[in-house]
Design an enzyme around this catalytic site. Structure first.
Site, short mmCIF file in Angstrom:
data_model
loop_
_atom_site.label_atom_id
_atom_site.label_comp_id
_atom_site.label_asym_id
_atom_site.label_seq_id
_atom_site.Cartn_x
_atom_site.Cartn_y
_atom_site.Cartn_z
CG ASP A 246 49.11 52.16 -77.98
OD1 ASP A 246 49.05 52.60 -76.82
OD2 ASP A 246 49.68 52.77 -78.91
CG ASN A 705 54.38 52.31 -76.20
OD1 ASN A 705 54.42 52.41 -77.41
ND2 ASN A 705 53.30 52.58 -75.51
#
Length: 1058
Positions: A246, A705
Site C-alpha cells: 500500500d 482497505n
C-alpha cells in the site's frame, strides 16, 4: 474507517436544493424518493437521483457517506440509509480469512509420503520374507521346534496347545505373514518423523520470540516493536519474491511538503537531492549551484536546474559533495529554502504581477478549510483538504504572505500582503464556480470575482494538460518551465502547473447558463456535458509557473526498497490514490526512474463513454499487446520497464479472458503501480499474482482497505500506524514502519529458512539411519520379528537423546551474522531459489541416512559376531549388540549435527555433547534398576560392554566411517563448488584477527554480490552517473570542436612548420 486507505478529508456536500432544510421544523416536512444503482463494491462511483418537490436531482459520490465514516467540521447531518448490512461497500469489499501454511511445510507432506512409502515397502519385504521362510526353510530348523504340517495331527493335545499362538501359526503362513506386516509397520514406524512436527512447532515459537525481542526492530518513536502474530510462516519470510505494498501510511506519512517552485521562468528552492549527492560521491564530483545575476538592478538570481558541475580535484577521502542550506525553523508541510521568496523578499522581483497571481492561485484554487488555533498562540492557521498537497499549498501561500482565512458556500477570504502599502490587507473573493479535479480531467479550476468585479479563472493541473490550453500570449515561460519540470520530476517531486485567465462578464454569463444545464442533467451523458462545458471556459490560459511538492516518505523507505531490490525482490504498489500522486511516489521511493519506459493502461474516453464491456476489453487488450510487444523487442536493453494502471482499466484487465495477458506484461516489468484500486481489487490482484507466478507473495498495508490483500497473500504484514488496528489484527506479522521489513526479510527470513531446512533434513536423516538398522536386523534374523533394541532405548531416541540438538539448530543456527546479511543482500536469493530444501538435497540426506545405517549395522555385526567381547571368551548377545549399535547411532547423529552447524554457542555444545553424555547416564541408571524393571539390560554397561575395549574401539571406528561420506562431500563442495555463504565464512575465518571489512578481497566480493537492479536508490544513482558521464562527454566534445574550429588552431595546423 477509510475504505480507500486515504486519511485525507473527503469533502461531502448536500444538494443545493436541500440547503434550505437547516431547521428541524422544516426538515420534518421533507419528503423525497431516492433511485440509485444496485449494491456494488465500487468506491469511486455512485449513480442515482432524488425526486424532491416534483423535481429530479442527480446524486454523485459527493453526497454518499460510506459506512463508518467520521464527520469532521460538522456537528451533525440528516441522511437516509440506502445500503445496509451485507449490501454496504465495506462488506462487499471484505474477503474470507484463509488458512496459511508455509511452502516448506507443504513440501514436508510430500517427504512424509516418501518415507511412508519406504515404511510400507520394508514392511512388505518383511512380510513376504517371513512367508517364504515359513513355507520353505523354517520348518526344517529343529531347534525352533516348529510342527511339521504333515504331522500336526499326530501331536498330542498338550503339544497342540503349545503352538496355539494368535500372532504366529506355522500351519497358516499367509495369516502369519499378514500379522508380520502389521508388526513391521509398528516396528519401523521410526522412519516416519512424527516428533518432527512437535519439534518444528517448538522451534517456530522460539524463533518468533527472538524476532519479537530483536532490538533492531524496535521503534523508539512510537514505542512499538515487530510482533509475529503467527509462528507458521517464519521460514516463508526467507522465500518472498513479490511484495505488494500500500502507499499511504505504509510508504508515506500522508504528508506533503512544499519543496520547489518555478515562477515566471525562474526556479526557486534549489536543493541538491540525495541521488545527486550519492552520484557525486561515487564520481568524486563536487556539485555547486551556480547563481548568476540577471541584471545589476535586480537582486533576484537564477539557479540553473539541473545544476552545473565540474569534476573536482577532491581525493577519495574528502570527496564529499558540498551543500549549504539556510537553517530556519521547521514548518510542517513547508520545506522550502530560498531567500528570494521567503520573508516577503518576492516584492523585489521584476515580475511582481505574475508572482502575486501565482500565490493567489495557490491560496484560492483548492477545497480546503482553515482550522483556527484554540489557544490563539499564533496567527498562523492549519488546514484540512481533500488531498495533502492542497494543505501544503495553503501552508506555503500563508508563509509567502497570502493567508487563506475562511470560506463559506460562496465566499473565500484572503489576508494578502500588499507590496504597494507594505501592509497586510483582507480581501474577499466570491466563489462563482468550482470545476473539480478528476483523474480524467487532471486539473481543477475555480472561477472567482474580486472586490472590483473582475472575474478570474484560476487553474492548476498536470503540466501537459495546462500547456495544451495556453493562449498564444501565455507561453512566455513555457520553455524554461519545461526544463524545471523535468528536473523536479527526476527528483521524485509531484508537480502541478498554475495558470489563470481573465473572463469578461458577458462571456461568463453565457457559459454559466450552459454549465448549470449540464449539472442538472440526469443520465450517463451528464459527465460528458460537464466536460464539454469545462473545455469551453478552460482555454486561453496564461502560464504562471509550476510547484513541486514532496509526498513525505516514512523514514528509511528508499533505503529499504533499494536493499530489497538488491535481494532480488519485486515490489508492486497498490494504492487508492490518484495516478499522478502514485507516480510521483514511485519516483520518490525509487520504484520509477526517469530513464524507465512507462506503460500507462487506462480506458480511452470513447471506450469509457460507450460503457460497453466488449469495447473496453478490446481497448485494454490492444494496449497490453502493444506494450508487451515493446517489452519483447527491447528486453535486452538497459532501460527497464514500468507499468501504471488505474482502477477502471484494472477492473477490465483482471477479467478471465484478459488477466493472463495483463499478468504476462506485469511480471516482465521492473515495477508495477496500480492506482485507484478498491480493497477487493487489491485482494484479487494478490491472488492472481500468487497463482500466475507461483511465487511467494508478501502484502503490506496499514488500513482497513488492505485487509483483503493482507489475508490473500502468502504473508500478510500490517503496519501499526495511524489508521487503526484493522490491518494489524488481520496480519501474520505487524511492523511499526515499512523500513523494518528490510531486516525482517533479509536477516530473520534468511536465517529461519535455512534453520528450518537444515532441521527437517537432519530429522529425516537421523530417523532413516535409526529405523533402517531395525530392518537390517530383521533381514539378518531371517524375518523373525525380533527387536534389536530395548523398548526404552527406542522411546528415548526422539524424546531425549536427539531432540535438544535439533531444537538448538533450528533456533540459533546462523550461516552468517546479521551485519553480513545486510551487506550481502544477494544471500537472500538462496531462499527463493530453494537452495537448501531442493529435492536433490532431500534425496541426498535420505541416502546419507541409508549409508550411515548400513555402516553402523554391518560394522557391528561383522566385527562382533566372530569376536569375543571379553577375556573370558563370551561373545556379544542380542542385548550387548543392541546397546553397542545404539551407542554408535547416538554418536553418529549427534556428530552429524555438529558438522552441519555453522554458528556454535554454549547452548549448541551443551545440547550435542550433553545428549551423548545423557545416553551413558541413562544406560548406567537403567542398568542399575532391578531385573524386573531393566530386564535384559541389567548392568549391561557396567558388567556387559563397558569393560570391553572392543566396545569403545567400535564406537570410534563406526562414527568416523559413517560420517566420512558427508565429510568428503563438504570438502569437495567448499573447494570446487562453494556457495556464497561458504566464501564469506572462509574469508571471516582467514582474517579473523583483522577487520575483515577492510580487506580488499572482502570489498571485491561485496561489490560482485550486488545485483544490477532495475529499481531502488542504487539504480537511480547508477542512472544519474550515466547521465553525468554523458554530459561530461558532451562537454568534452563541445570543447574539442570549439578548439578545432578556432582560427588559431586552424592557422597552427595549416602552418608549413607544424
Amino acid at each position: 474507517m477509510n475504505l480507500d486507505g486515504e486519511t485525507n478529508l473527503k469533502i461531502k456536500r448536500c444538494l443545493e436544493a436541500s440547503l434550505c432544510l437547516n431547521e428541524d421544523e422544516e426538515f420534518s416536512k421533507f419528503k423525497a424518493t431516492v433511485h440509485c444503482e444496485d449494491p456494488n463494491p465500487n468506491l469511486y462511483t455512485f449513480v442515482g437521483n432524488i425526486e424532491f418537490e416534483k423535481e429530479s436531482y442527480p446524486l454523485s459520490p459527493s453526497q454518499l457517506l460510506l459506512r463508518d465514516s467520521k464527520l469532521r467540521n460538522t456537528d451533525y447531518i440528516y441522511g437516509v440509509v440506502i445500503f445496509s448490512g451485507h449490501d454496504t461497500k465495506a462488506v462487499r469489499n471484505s474477503t474470507r480469512s484463509p488458512s496459511k501454511r508455509s511452502w516448506i511445510e507443504r513440501k514436508m507432506d510430500h517427504i512424509i509420503y516418501i518415507l511412508f512409502s519406504m515404511l510400507v515397502l520394508v514392511s512388505l519385504v518383511s512380510s513376504f520374507g517371513s512367508l517364504l521362510y515359513l513355507r520353505q526353510d523354517m520348518v526344517d530348523w529343529w531347534y525352533l521346534q516348529l510342527p511339521d504340517d504333515n504331522k500336526v495331527n499326530d501331536l498330542d493335545d498338550s503339544n497342540s496347545e503349545k503352538y496355539d499362538d494368535r500372532f504366529f501359526n506355522p500351519s497358516k503362513p499367509v495369516q502369519s505373514a499378514g500379522l508380520q506386516f502389521i508388526r513391521a509397520l509398528i516396528l519401523y514406524g521410526y522412519l516416519i518423523p512424527i516428533s518432527l512436527y512437535v519439534s518444528i512447532e517448538v522451534v517456530k515459537v522460539l524463533q518468533t520470540m527472538l524476532i519479537n525481542k530483536d532490538i533492531e526492530l524496535y521503534d523508539d518513536v512510537i514505542c512499538k516493536s515487530v510482533q509475529a502474530r503467527t509462528s507458521n510462516l517464519n521460514e516463508e519470510l526467507g522465500q518472498v519474491e513479490m511484495i505488494l505494498s500500500d502507499k499511504t501510511g505504509t510508504l508515506t506519512c500522508n504528508q506533503m511538503e512544499f519543496r520547489k517552485c518555478s515562477i515566471a521562468g525562474l526556479s526557486y528552492g534549489g536543493d541538491i537531492t540525495e541521488v545527486d549527492l550519492a552520484a557525486s560521491m561515487r564520481m568524486n564530483t563536487d556539485f555547486e549551484p551556480f547563481e548568476f545575476s540577471i541584471d545589476e538592478t535586480d537582486g533576484a538570481t537564477r539557479s540553473f536546474e539541473p545544476f552545473e558541475f565540474s569534476v573536482s580535484s577532491f581525493s577519495a577521502q574528502n570527496g564529499n559533495a558540498r551543500l549549504t542550506q539556510t537553517e530556519g525553523p521547521v514548518i510542517k508541510g513547508f520545506n522550502f529554502r530560498d531567500d528570494r521568496l521567503t520573508n516577503k523578499n518576492w516584492i523585489h522581483g521584476s515580475n511582481l504581477f505574475d508572482i502575486t497571481m501565482f500565490f493567489r492561485v495557490m491560496a484560492l484554487c483548492h477545497t480546503g478549510i482553515p482550522l483556527e488555533d484554540d489557544n490563539h498562540k499564533t496567527d498562523k492557521l492549519s488546514y484540512e483538504a481533500e488531498s495533502p498537497e492542497e494543505v501544503s499549498f495553503l501552508i506555503a501561500s500563508q508563509e509567502f504572505g497570502f493567508q487563506f482565512c475562511r470560506r463559506t458556500q460562496s465566499l473565500m477570504v484572503l489576508k494578502e500582503f500588499d507590496p504597494s502599502s507594505m501592509k497586510e490587507v483582507e480581501r474577499e473573493y466570491k466563489l462563482l464556480n468550482l470545476l473539480e479535479f478528476s483523474s480524467s480531467r487532471k486539473r481543477m479550476s475555480v472561477i472567482v470575482s474580486n472586490e472590483d468585479g473582475q472575474i478570474f479563472l484560476l487553474c492548476k493541473g498536470a503540466d501537459s494538460i495546462i500547456f495544451d490550453r495556453l493562449a498564444d500570449n501565455g507561453k512566455a515561460y513555457e520553455q524554461a518551465t519545461t526544463m524545471h519540470l523535468s528536473s523536479y520530476a527526476e527528483d521524485g517531486l509531484r508537480t502541478l502547473a498554475f495558470a489563470f485567465r481573465t473572463i469578461e462578464a458577458a462571456e461568463y454569463e453565457s457559459w454559466n447558463t450552459i454549465f448549470t444545464q449540464a449539472k442538472a442533467t440526469i443520465g450517463p451523458e451528464r459527465e460528458e456535458l460537464l466536460e464539454q462545458a469545462s473545455e469551453m471556459i478552460e482555454k486561453d490560459l496564461i502560464l504562471l509557473g509550476v510547484v513541486a511538492v514532496e509526498d513525505k516518505l516514512q523514514k528509511g523507505v528508499p533505503e529499504c526498497i533499494d536493499k530489497l531490490a538488491q535481494a532480488g525482490l519485486k515490489i508492486w504498489l497498490l494504492t487508492g490514490d490518484k495516478r499522478e500522486t502514485a507516480i510521483n511516489i514511485g519516483f520518490a521511493c525509487s520504484l520509477l526512474r526517469q530513464d524507465m519506459k512507462q506503460f500507462h493502461l487506462s480506458l480511452s474516453r470513447d471506450a469509457e463513454s460507450n460503457n460497453q464491456v466488449k469495447d473496453m476489453k478490446e481497448d485494454i487488450l490492444q494496449q497490453i499487446e502493444s506494450s508487451y510487444k515493446m517489452v519483447c523487442e527491447e528486453r535486452n536493453k538497459e532501460a527497464p520497464f514500468g507499468l501504471v494502471i488505474d482502477g477502471k482499466a484494472l477492473e477490465i484487465a483482471l477479467r478471465g479472458d484478459v488477466k493472463n495477458e495483463f499478468l504476462q506484461l506485469a511480471v516482465n516489468c521492473a515495477s508495477v503501480i496500480c492506482c485507484r484500486v478498491s480493497p477487493k481489487q487489491k485482494a484479487l490482484i494478490t491472488r492472481l499474482v500468487k497463482q500466475y507466478t507461483g511465487k511467494t507473495t508478501l502484502a503490506i498495508g496499514d488500513g482497513a482497505n488492505d485487509v483483503g490483500m493482507i489475508q490473500e497473500a502468502d504473508i500478510g504484514v500490517g503496519i501499526s500506524g495511524m489508521e487503526g488496528m484493522q490491518a494489524v489484527m488481520a496480519s501474520d506479522l505487524s511492523l511499526p514502519q515499512f523500513r523494518f521489513l528490510e531486516r525482517l526479510l533479509i536477516v530473520h527470513g534468511h536465517w529461519c529458512y535455512q534453520r528450518i531446512s537444515k532441521m527437517v533434513l537432519y530429522f529425516v536423516y537421523k530417523n532413516v539411519a535409526f529405523g533402517l538398522t531395525l530392518f537390517y536386523y530383521e533381514l539378518y534374523t531371517s524375518f523373525s520379528g525380533e527387536v534389536l533394541y530395548d523398548d526404552w532405548y527406542m522411546t528415548m531416541f526422539n524424546v531425549m537423546l536427539t531432540s535438544l540438538p535439533v531444537i538448538a539448530l533450528g533456533v540459533l543456527e546462523q550461516d552468517v551474522s546479521s551485519d553480513i546479511c545486510l551487506q550481502f543482500p544477494a544471500l537472500y536469493q538462496q531462499g527463493p531459489r530453494n537452495v537448501h530444501f531442493s529435492w536433490s538435497r532431500i534425496i541426498g540426506w535420505i541416502l546419507n541416512g541409508v549409508v550411515s545405517s548400513l555402516v553402523i549395522f554391518l560394522a557391528n555385526i561383522y566385527i562382533l559376531s566372530p569376536t569375543a567381547m571379553r577375556e573370558n571368551g563370551f561373545v556379544a548377545d542380542i542385548d550387548s549388540l543392541g546397546a553397542i549399535t545404539y551407542t554408535c547411532i547416538i554418536w553418529t547423529v549427534n556428530c552429524q549435527i555438529a558438522l552441519i552447524t555453522s554458528h556454535f554457542t554454549w547452548i549448541q555444545h551443551l545440547s550435542i555433547w550433553g545428549s551423548i553424555l545423557l545416553w551413558y547416564i541413562f544406560l548406567l541408571v537403567y542398568g542399575a534398576l532391578p531385573p524386573n524393571f531393566s530386564g535384559n539390560a541389567f548392568q549391561v554397561l557396567v558388567e556387559g560392554i563397558g569393560s570391553a575395549p572392543l566396545y569403545w574401539m567400535i564406537t570410534v571406528l563406526v562414527v568416523v566411517v559413517s560420517l566420512l561420506p558427508y565429510f568428503i562431500h563438504i570438502v569437495i563442495q567448499r573447494s570446487y563448488f562453494p556457495m556464497d555463504d561458504h566464501i564469506i565464512q572462509e574469508m571471516e575465518q582467514c582474517y579473523k584477527k583483522y577487520d575483515v571489512r577492510d580487506n580488499e578481497m572482502w570489498v571485491r566480493e561485496q561489490r560482485n554480490s550486488q545485483r544490477s537492479t532495475r529499481i531502488g536508490f542504487s539504480a537511480r544513482v547508477d542512472a544519474k552517473i550515466l547521465s553525468f558521464n554523458q554530459q561530461l562527454q558532451q562537454k568534452k566534445l563541445s570543447i574539442y570542436r570549439s578548439v578545432t574550429n578556432s582560427p588559431i588552431y586552424r592557422s597552427i595546423t595549416a602552418s608549413p612548420f607544424s
